[in-house]
Design an enzyme around this catalytic site. Sequence first.
Site, PDB file in Angstrom:
ATOM      1  N   GLY A 145       0.900  -1.292   0.007  1.00 14.51           N
ATOM      2  CA  GLY A 145       0.041   0.128  -0.106  1.00 14.51           C
ATOM      3  C   GLY A 145       0.885   1.374  -0.084  1.00 14.51           C
ATOM      4  N   LYS A 160       1.419   8.298   2.845  1.00 17.56           N
ATOM      5  CA  LYS A 160       1.479   9.704   2.036  1.00 17.56           C
ATOM      6  C   LYS A 160       2.963  10.091   1.694  1.00 17.56           C
ATOM      7  CE  LYS A 160       0.437  14.576   3.077  1.00 17.56           C
ATOM      8  NZ  LYS A 160       0.753  15.632   4.198  1.00 17.56           N
ATOM      9  N   PHE A 161       3.787   9.474   2.414  1.00 11.49           N
ATOM     10  CA  PHE A 161       5.512   9.748   2.188  1.00 11.49           C
ATOM     11  C   PHE A 161       6.206   8.664   1.458  1.00 11.49           C
ATOM     12  CE2 PHE A 161       4.634  13.818   3.872  1.00 11.49           C
ATOM     13  CZ  PHE A 161       4.058  13.535   5.217  1.00 11.49           C
ATOM     14  N   GLY A 162       5.247   7.674   0.925  1.00 13.60           N
ATOM     15  CA  GLY A 162       5.987   6.618   0.352  1.00 13.60           C
ATOM     16  C   GLY A 162       5.251   5.090   0.440  1.00 13.60           C
ATOM     17  N   HIS A 163       5.845   4.295   0.024  1.00 12.28           N
ATOM     18  CA  HIS A 163       5.145   2.731  -0.284  1.00 12.28           C
ATOM     19  C   HIS A 163       5.675   2.033   0.872  1.00 12.28           C
ATOM     20  CE1 HIS A 163       4.777   3.679  -4.753  1.00 12.28           C
ATOM     21  NE2 HIS A 163       4.080   4.843  -3.875  1.00 12.28           N
ATOM     22  N   LYS A 219       8.392  -0.089   5.191  1.00 10.15           N
ATOM     23  CA  LYS A 219       7.825   1.274   4.971  1.00 10.15           C
ATOM     24  C   LYS A 219       8.900   2.277   4.226  1.00 10.15           C
ATOM     25  CE  LYS A 219       4.406   4.291   6.775  1.00 10.15           C
ATOM     26  NZ  LYS A 219       3.382   4.805   7.801  1.00 10.15           N
ATOM     27  N   ASP A 277      -4.773   9.711  16.983  1.00 12.69           N
ATOM     28  CA  ASP A 277      -5.256   9.502  15.456  1.00 12.69           C
ATOM     29  C   ASP A 277      -5.651   8.048  15.320  1.00 12.69           C
ATOM     30  OD1 ASP A 277      -3.647  10.001  12.153  1.00 12.69           O
ATOM     31  OD2 ASP A 277      -5.749  10.215  12.941  1.00 12.69           O
TER      32      ASP A 277
HETATM   33  C1  FH5 Z   1       0.016   4.219   5.338  1.00  7.12           C
HETATM   34  C2  FH5 Z   1       0.282   2.734   5.441  1.00  7.12           C
HETATM   35  O1  FH5 Z   1       1.340   2.351   5.793  1.00  7.12           O
HETATM   36  N1  FH5 Z   1      -0.911   1.878   5.091  1.00  7.12           N
HETATM   37  C3  FH5 Z   1      -0.745   0.451   5.085  1.00  7.12           C
HETATM   38  C4  FH5 Z   1      -0.203   0.180   3.698  1.00  7.12           C
HETATM   39  C5  FH5 Z   1       0.318  -1.398   4.041  1.00  7.12           C
HETATM   40  N2  FH5 Z   1       0.691  -1.215   5.448  1.00  7.12           N
HETATM   41  C6  FH5 Z   1       0.904  -2.291   6.315  1.00  7.12           C
HETATM   42  C7  FH5 Z   1       1.626  -2.422   7.478  1.00  7.12           C
HETATM   43 CL1  FH5 Z   1       2.565  -1.179   7.657  1.00  7.12          CL
HETATM   44  C8  FH5 Z   1       1.947  -3.675   8.011  1.00  7.12           C
HETATM   45  N3  FH5 Z   1       1.456  -4.849   7.763  1.00  7.12           N
HETATM   46  C9  FH5 Z   1       0.627  -4.943   6.533  1.00  7.12           C
HETATM   47  N4  FH5 Z   1      -0.052  -5.987   5.993  1.00  7.12           N
HETATM   48  C10 FH5 Z   1      -0.740  -5.303   4.854  1.00  7.12           C
HETATM   49  C11 FH5 Z   1      -1.586  -6.115   4.032  1.00  7.12           C
HETATM   50  C12 FH5 Z   1      -1.792  -7.657   4.177  1.00  7.12           C
HETATM   51  N5  FH5 Z   1      -2.781  -7.913   3.095  1.00  7.12           N
HETATM   52  C13 FH5 Z   1      -3.276  -9.158   3.048  1.00  7.12           C
HETATM   53  N6  FH5 Z   1      -3.341  -6.706   2.584  1.00  7.12           N
HETATM   54  C14 FH5 Z   1      -2.289  -5.709   3.106  1.00  7.12           C
HETATM   55  C15 FH5 Z   1      -2.786  -4.380   2.437  1.00  7.12           C
HETATM   56  N7  FH5 Z   1      -0.650  -3.943   4.798  1.00  7.12           N
HETATM   57  C16 FH5 Z   1       0.220  -3.734   5.701  1.00  7.12           C
HETATM   58  C17 FH5 Z   1      -0.114  -0.043   6.146  1.00  7.12           C
END
Ligand code: FH5
Length: 286
Positions: free
Chosen positions: A22, A25-28, A44, A138
């Site tokens: 996912g 805001k500041f990266g993937h 992250k 938050d």
């Molecule tokens: C702002 C931000 O960090 N948002 C999310 C993106 C993914 N992230 C995750 C973070 Cl930081 C930690 N674990 C995750 N697991 C998943 C995920 C698992 N599935 C099956 N689908 C997803 C999506 N995403 C994460 C946090």
Amino acid sequence: ESVAAEKKRWTLNDFDIGKPLGRGKFGHVYLAREKRSNHIVALKVLFKSQLKQSQVEHQLRREVEIQSHLRHPNILRLYGYFYDQKRVYLILEYAAKGELYKELQKCKHFSERRAATYVASLARALIYCHGKHVIHRDIKPENLLVGAEGELKIADFGWSVHTFNRRRTMCGTLDYLPPEMVESVEHDANVDIWSLGVLCYEFLYGEPPFEAKEHSDTYRRIVQVDLKFPPKPIVSSAAKDLISQMLVKDSSRRLPLHKLLEHPWVIQNADPSGFVRSCVAQLLKP
Ligand SMILES: CC(=O)N[C@H]1CCN(c2c(Cl)cnc3[nH]c(-c4cn(C)nc4C)nc23)C1
């Protein structure tokens, strides 16, 4: 050794990078595997340029400092961080079942048992944080992830702060402080009780309690605590009673989190195994 080993100098070469999970805001955020331990993590990646541009470096430092010291089954672990010329990398716990808000969008609203189980686990996580003088500030579905066993994980401590016990910062009597300082509307840990009440409402009704088209209307509904319970979906009076005790304007009169765990609606609906499992998990953690 495990990813959790402290004080290790991590580099990108320590990880095999997988699919993007996912974008913040500041990266993937990428799925990643630490090569030596085969431990799956979420990596992250934040761009320094964007952090500088938005002047959030200090907030990121605070997020890393706070989240790396918190150890709780319902708080996403931050194992460590490293950086290179252009980017900062946060090594985060991987939540196998992804983002809670997607689940809420899919099933419109949660059952009372599911909502109560989530609210109870969040209350325990917040009690833990407040015990360490950390407030999250938050708490919302977008910042909640779901672990492999369906347990909630609070993520994204970007807005969390260390609260100083007012008496300590006042170092002595209030008598000599000017009105503006005594009156200052500082928020304390009770902000998280309000947010948890909003979240509980949204879990049960599928939308937050003070939603409105215009921001100004939402603002007015919040400050007036214009709390209404729609006729549909049907929600128990016990749930409404709990929400009404959390969404109280005077922060000192909100239901304390430990009282929330004793509320009849939570006792009758929250899945105790979640609590038992989280205690066992806590005990078994290396
Ligand atoms: C702002 C931000 O960090 N948002 C999310 C993106 C993914 N992230 C995750 C973070 Cl930081 C930690 N674990 C995750 N697991 C998943 C995920 C698992 N599935 C099956 N689908 C997803 C999506 N995403 C994460 C946090």
